[in-house]
Motif scaffolding. Sequence first.
Motif, PDB file in Angstrom:
ATOM      1  N   ARG A  95       0.824  -1.210   0.000  1.00  0.00           N
ATOM      2  CA  ARG A  95       0.000   0.000   0.000  1.00  0.00           C
ATOM      3  C   ARG A  95       0.858   1.260   0.000  1.00  0.00           C
ATOM      4  NH1 ARG A  95      -0.331   4.555   3.518  1.00  0.00           N
ATOM      5  NH2 ARG A  95      -2.439   5.436   3.355  1.00  0.00           N
ATOM      6  N   HIS A  96       1.992   1.254   0.695  1.00  0.00           N
ATOM      7  CA  HIS A  96       2.855   2.429   0.760  1.00  0.00           C
ATOM      8  C   HIS A  96       3.561   2.679  -0.573  1.00  0.00           C
ATOM      9  CE1 HIS A  96       2.218   1.269   4.973  1.00  0.00           C
ATOM     10  NE2 HIS A  96       2.327   2.563   5.222  1.00  0.00           N
ATOM     11  N   PHE A  97       4.006   1.616  -1.235  1.00  0.00           N
ATOM     12  CA  PHE A  97       4.580   1.767  -2.573  1.00  0.00           C
ATOM     13  C   PHE A  97       3.545   2.401  -3.506  1.00  0.00           C
ATOM     14  CE2 PHE A  97       7.339  -1.388  -0.722  1.00  0.00           C
ATOM     15  CZ  PHE A  97       8.562  -1.282  -1.379  1.00  0.00           C
ATOM     16  N   THR A  98       2.324   1.911  -3.405  1.00  0.00           N
ATOM     17  CA  THR A  98       1.248   2.400  -4.265  1.00  0.00           C
ATOM     18  C   THR A  98       0.926   3.862  -3.982  1.00  0.00           C
ATOM     19  OG1 THR A  98       0.265   0.205  -4.533  1.00  0.00           O
ATOM     20  CG2 THR A  98      -1.196   2.099  -4.808  1.00  0.00           C
ATOM     21  N   VAL A  99       0.752   4.201  -2.719  1.00  0.00           N
ATOM     22  CA  VAL A  99       0.388   5.576  -2.357  1.00  0.00           C
ATOM     23  C   VAL A  99       1.482   6.557  -2.765  1.00  0.00           C
ATOM     24  CG1 VAL A  99       0.029   7.122  -0.384  1.00  0.00           C
ATOM     25  CG2 VAL A  99      -1.239   4.976  -0.539  1.00  0.00           C
ATOM     26  N   LEU A 100       2.739   6.167  -2.595  1.00  0.00           N
ATOM     27  CA  LEU A 100       3.824   7.073  -2.966  1.00  0.00           C
ATOM     28  C   LEU A 100       3.868   7.287  -4.477  1.00  0.00           C
ATOM     29  CD1 LEU A 100       6.053   8.834  -1.880  1.00  0.00           C
ATOM     30  CD2 LEU A 100       7.604   6.871  -1.960  1.00  0.00           C
ATOM     31  N   LEU A 101       3.636   6.235  -5.253  1.00  0.00           N
ATOM     32  CA  LEU A 101       3.601   6.405  -6.707  1.00  0.00           C
ATOM     33  C   LEU A 101       2.410   7.266  -7.121  1.00  0.00           C
ATOM     34  CD1 LEU A 101       4.726   5.852  -9.496  1.00  0.00           C
ATOM     35  CD2 LEU A 101       3.425   3.707  -9.539  1.00  0.00           C
ATOM     36  N   VAL A 102       1.257   7.042  -6.518  1.00  0.00           N
ATOM     37  CA  VAL A 102       0.089   7.876  -6.811  1.00  0.00           C
ATOM     38  C   VAL A 102       0.397   9.338  -6.483  1.00  0.00           C
ATOM     39  CG1 VAL A 102      -2.295   8.401  -6.129  1.00  0.00           C
ATOM     40  CG2 VAL A 102      -1.608   6.030  -6.541  1.00  0.00           C
ATOM     41  N   ALA A 103       1.045   9.576  -5.350  1.00  0.00           N
ATOM     42  CA  ALA A 103       1.388  10.945  -4.956  1.00  0.00           C
ATOM     43  C   ALA A 103       2.315  11.591  -5.982  1.00  0.00           C
ATOM     44  CB  ALA A 103       2.037  10.940  -3.574  1.00  0.00           C
ATOM     45  N   MET A 104       3.292  10.840  -6.469  1.00  0.00           N
ATOM     46  CA  MET A 104       4.226  11.378  -7.463  1.00  0.00           C
ATOM     47  C   MET A 104       3.519  11.696  -8.773  1.00  0.00           C
ATOM     48  SD  MET A 104       7.614   9.008  -6.927  1.00  0.00           S
ATOM     49  CE  MET A 104       8.613   9.113  -5.430  1.00  0.00           C
ATOM     50  N   LEU A 105       2.673  10.792  -9.218  1.00  0.00           N
ATOM     51  CA  LEU A 105       1.950  11.018 -10.468  1.00  0.00           C
ATOM     52  C   LEU A 105       1.031  12.230 -10.353  1.00  0.00           C
ATOM     53  CD1 LEU A 105       1.167   7.294 -11.306  1.00  0.00           C
ATOM     54  CD2 LEU A 105       2.411   8.861 -12.811  1.00  0.00           C
ATOM     55  N   ARG A 106       0.313  12.324  -9.261  1.00  0.00           N
ATOM     56  CA  ARG A 106      -0.588  13.465  -9.089  1.00  0.00           C
ATOM     57  C   ARG A 106       0.183  14.776  -8.976  1.00  0.00           C
ATOM     58  NH1 ARG A 106      -5.675  11.692  -5.177  1.00  0.00           N
ATOM     59  NH2 ARG A 106      -6.381   9.932  -6.436  1.00  0.00           N
ATOM     60  N   ALA A 107       1.355  14.732  -8.349  1.00  0.00           N
ATOM     61  CA  ALA A 107       2.169  15.944  -8.238  1.00  0.00           C
ATOM     62  C   ALA A 107       2.571  16.460  -9.613  1.00  0.00           C
ATOM     63  CB  ALA A 107       3.412  15.664  -7.393  1.00  0.00           C
ATOM     64  N   GLN A 108       2.598  15.565 -10.597  1.00  0.00           N
ATOM     65  CA  GLN A 108       2.953  15.947 -11.962  1.00  0.00           C
ATOM     66  C   GLN A 108       1.724  16.085 -12.855  1.00  0.00           C
ATOM     67  OE1 GLN A 108       6.149  13.517 -13.482  1.00  0.00           O
ATOM     68  NE2 GLN A 108       7.461  13.928 -11.728  1.00  0.00           N
ATOM     69  N   GLY A 109       0.540  16.081 -12.230  1.00  0.00           N
ATOM     70  CA  GLY A 109      -0.686  16.333 -12.969  1.00  0.00           C
ATOM     71  C   GLY A 109      -1.263  15.141 -13.698  1.00  0.00           C
ATOM     72  N   VAL A 110      -0.798  13.941 -13.362  1.00  0.00           N
ATOM     73  CA  VAL A 110      -1.295  12.727 -14.015  1.00  0.00           C
ATOM     74  C   VAL A 110      -2.379  12.099 -13.144  1.00  0.00           C
ATOM     75  CG1 VAL A 110      -0.699  10.432 -14.876  1.00  0.00           C
ATOM     76  CG2 VAL A 110       0.944  12.321 -15.092  1.00  0.00           C
ATOM     77  N   PRO A 111      -3.570  11.858 -13.670  1.00  0.00           N
ATOM     78  CA  PRO A 111      -4.606  11.184 -12.878  1.00  0.00           C
ATOM     79  C   PRO A 111      -4.136   9.797 -12.443  1.00  0.00           C
ATOM     80  CG  PRO A 111      -5.555  12.187 -14.843  1.00  0.00           C
ATOM     81  CD  PRO A 111      -4.069  12.255 -15.003  1.00  0.00           C
ATOM     82  N   ALA A 112      -4.266   9.515 -11.166  1.00  0.00           N
ATOM     83  CA  ALA A 112      -3.826   8.226 -10.631  1.00  0.00           C
ATOM     84  C   ALA A 112      -4.631   7.916  -9.381  1.00  0.00           C
ATOM     85  CB  ALA A 112      -2.334   8.260 -10.308  1.00  0.00           C
ATOM     86  N   ARG A 113      -4.772   6.627  -9.098  1.00  0.00           N
ATOM     87  CA  ARG A 113      -5.518   6.204  -7.914  1.00  0.00           C
ATOM     88  C   ARG A 113      -4.992   4.849  -7.452  1.00  0.00           C
ATOM     89  NH1 ARG A 113     -11.034   5.898 -11.592  1.00  0.00           N
ATOM     90  NH2 ARG A 113     -10.607   3.932 -12.672  1.00  0.00           N
ATOM     91  N   ALA A 114      -5.168   4.566  -6.188  1.00  0.00           N
ATOM     92  CA  ALA A 114      -4.761   3.282  -5.622  1.00  0.00           C
ATOM     93  C   ALA A 114      -5.895   2.281  -5.796  1.00  0.00           C
ATOM     94  CB  ALA A 114      -4.421   3.440  -4.146  1.00  0.00           C
TER      95      ALA A 114
END
Length: 291
Positions: A95-114
Amino acid sequence: MLDFYRRPATMTSGGEHARMLDAVPRDLAGMTRVVQSLLLHEHWAPAYGVTLPDKRRSESHIRPASRMLDRLLSIDDRPLTAARPVDARLVGVCRHFTVLLVAMLRAQGVPARARCGFGAYFKPGHFEDHWVCEYWNAMDGRWVLVDAQIDDVQRAKVQPDFDLLDVPRDRFVIAGDAWARCRAGDADPSTFGIFDMRGLWFVAGNLLRDLAALNNMEMLPWDVWGAMIRPDEALGDDRLALFDRLSTITRAPDAAFAELRALYEGNEDLRVPATVFNKVLNRPEAVEVIR
């Protein structure tokens, strides 16, 4: 709908570290490698030659990405692109790997969700409790599943026969699909879960966690609240009908987005409350809200 998953939220905001998230590579493969160089999976630690003290294991109970980064940077304050030695990485789970990747993608404006569900690639014949990232590939016009956890060390043991940056949906089974398959008699509920915790009750728990994640509340895999089912609990028709509906909605969340949001926000048994029960630590815990 895409804007909802493009904006950082409670669990995916970088907080005061937001600029650091924006500075990671913009390509998915590079971003995933950064995630893998920052985190150490609690249950995979021995494969990296690491014996975790109990104090470090507590890091796996951190929920918001901003607090994950607080802890990570307290250990090693270099930029996130600087690979950490394994003993200086933040301890977490899938879950932490997933949340961190989602956070990075969203920080760059890419829609992402866990997405919460089950991996079919860890133990033959079983579907293991697992989380992955789902991001919107604008070029292909589709949502793509990404397993940010499986690095070279784990790949050698798991030996996936597919692209981890585009996980097939029969290899990662979202919780709603798992529920539907079990209810239809197409899958054995006892093959879904983790360790000695398996069964339809476990699938139902992940279904509720997936619903919460689709509403931007990515909880811990062992957080318990509301409508979640106990292992020994008999399910009446009303409860079965509720989870049948959740399965339908979460299997097609874009088409049912308005209902997904309304059902979650309008039902206190589904919505993440201010306090949840941490089953691993056997205690209630307040859910920190990061703006």
